[in-house]
Design a protein around this motif. Sequence first.
Motif: not given
Length: 117
Positions: A91-117
């Motif tokens: 269970t966590a917030i999952y983020y996507c990133s784009a890592y550039h050749y310049s070492a700069h990294e862009d991030w998304g806002q994230g999406t929550q994943v919850t694993v629970s019964s």
Amino acid sequence: QVQLVESGGGLVQPGGSLTLSCEASGFFATVYSMNWYRQGPGKQRELVASITTEKTFTNYVNFAKGRYTISRGNAENTVYLQMNSLRPAVTAIYYCSAYHYSAHEDWGQGTQVTVSS
């Protein structure tokens, strides 16, 4: 820069599966890899999996090997993370990133994943 939008998160029962999507827009030519990270409650953000944009080499951290699959869609600016055999511990917030050749990294806002019964 690249703008990233994640989707596909939600509530899933233990043992279930989920596929996250990340759609990128903007200047994509300088991106070396697309990556998925996660950040659990009270924990640091950590890498889950990555895929290079040029030859689609993939890399997984140990806990993801055999359970998760990172892939790119037919449109090169879309990346997926298929997660199987989910456990409450992931269970966590999952983020996507784009890592550039310049070492700069862009991030998304994230999406929550919850694993629970």
